[in-house]
Enzyme design. Structure first.
Site, PDB file in Angstrom:
ATOM      1  CB  THR A 186      30.581  40.500  11.440  1.00 27.86           C
ATOM      2  OG1 THR A 186      29.331  39.818  11.689  1.00 27.86           O
ATOM      3  CG2 THR A 186      31.403  40.480  12.714  1.00 27.86           C
ATOM      4  CD  GLU A 187      25.606  43.548  10.404  1.00 29.70           C
ATOM      5  OE1 GLU A 187      24.580  43.509  11.097  1.00 29.70           O
ATOM      6  OE2 GLU A 187      26.718  43.933  10.849  1.00 29.70           O
TER       7      GLU A 187
END
Length: 258
Positions: free
Chosen positions: A134-135
């Site tokens: 999810t960066e």
């Protein structure tokens, strides 16, 4: 650093437990260091044939400790690069560890936590767990894990996960080859231990070590170069305005408007 990681040995299985449940087992500098220390111990200990990584609390690992990452944004480029290389060392240590490493996933594995799953040899998960890199949602870059993920599941599928930042179910993760198996929560621990004992009793330790070393030797030079570059990208991304905005908004529980 005390108690951020717990360790035990039984039936030739060395168990490492992430023990920051109040922080969803987010990876702080202390946690990364402690994991590396226990791995060093387990490598040398002849009583350990298989390594099992598990976690306390509802989440397996929520990724990087964002509070710590926010502090690092004020540090020098050299300090950020050193920190990035430490995480690189942990991922690569597990990936090339001479003993089989099994992840026991009782809850969500996100961002760097999903990266931790990626570098394990086997991974068993409860159906309820979600996975995702999810960066990109918080202005960060999934740099280090990208190297291992492409090698594990292929470039096109890795690209889909890394660029979208989408969360996927445990069943989807198994379908992609990210994890080994999905197991009902009541049977997770037993399934992992039974599998570990089976490997311990049926397989030669030397044969497993040499087979894993052989597999990791493929593309080893390219992997090292890619990881060195990824560590630089990771460190540089921390000082970008998007990353500062994303982390601040997340910590303040604000909706991020990109």
């Amino acid at each position: 650093m005390e108690n951020v990681v717990l360790k035990s040995i039984e039936n030739r299985i060395g168990t490492i437990t992430l023990n920051r449940p109040e922080k969803r087992n987010a990876m702080s500098q202390d946690l990364v260091r402690a994991l590396l220390e226990v791995l060093d111990e387990f490598e040398q200990d002849t009583a350990v044939k298989i390594v099992r990584i598990r976690a306390e609390g509802k989440a397996f690992c929520a990724g990087a400790d964002l509070g710590y990452l926010q502090k690092l944004q004020q540090f020098s480029e050299e300090e950020n690069l050193a920190d990035s290389r430490q995480l690189m060392s942990l991922f690569n240590r597990i990936y090339e560890f001479p003993k089989v490493v099994i992840a026991e996933i009782q809850g969500h594995a996100l961002a760097g936590g999903c990266g931790l799953v990626t570098v394990c040899d086997f991974a068993f998960s409860v159906p309820e767990a979600l996975f995702g890199y999810t960066e990109v949602r918080i202005g960060f870059i999934p740099a280090l894990v990208s190297v291992f993920l492409q090698e594990q599941i292929g470039a096109s599928r890795a690209q889909e996960l890394l660029l979208s930042g989408e969360l996927i179910s445990a069943s989807k993760a198994a379908e992609l080859g990210l994890i080994t198996s999905v197991v009902p929560s009541d049977f997770l621990e037993k399934s992992v231990l039974d599998f570990a004992i089976k490997l311990t009793n049926q397989n030669s330790g030397n044969s497993m070590t040499e087979t894993k070393a052989l597999l990791r030797s493929f593309h080893a030079k390219e992997r090292k170069l890619a990881l060195d570059y990824a560590a630089e990208v990771n460190a540089k991304a921390r000082s970008h305005a998007d990353c500062k905005k994303g982390i601040a908004s997340f910590l303040n529980k604000e909706t991020i408007n990109w």
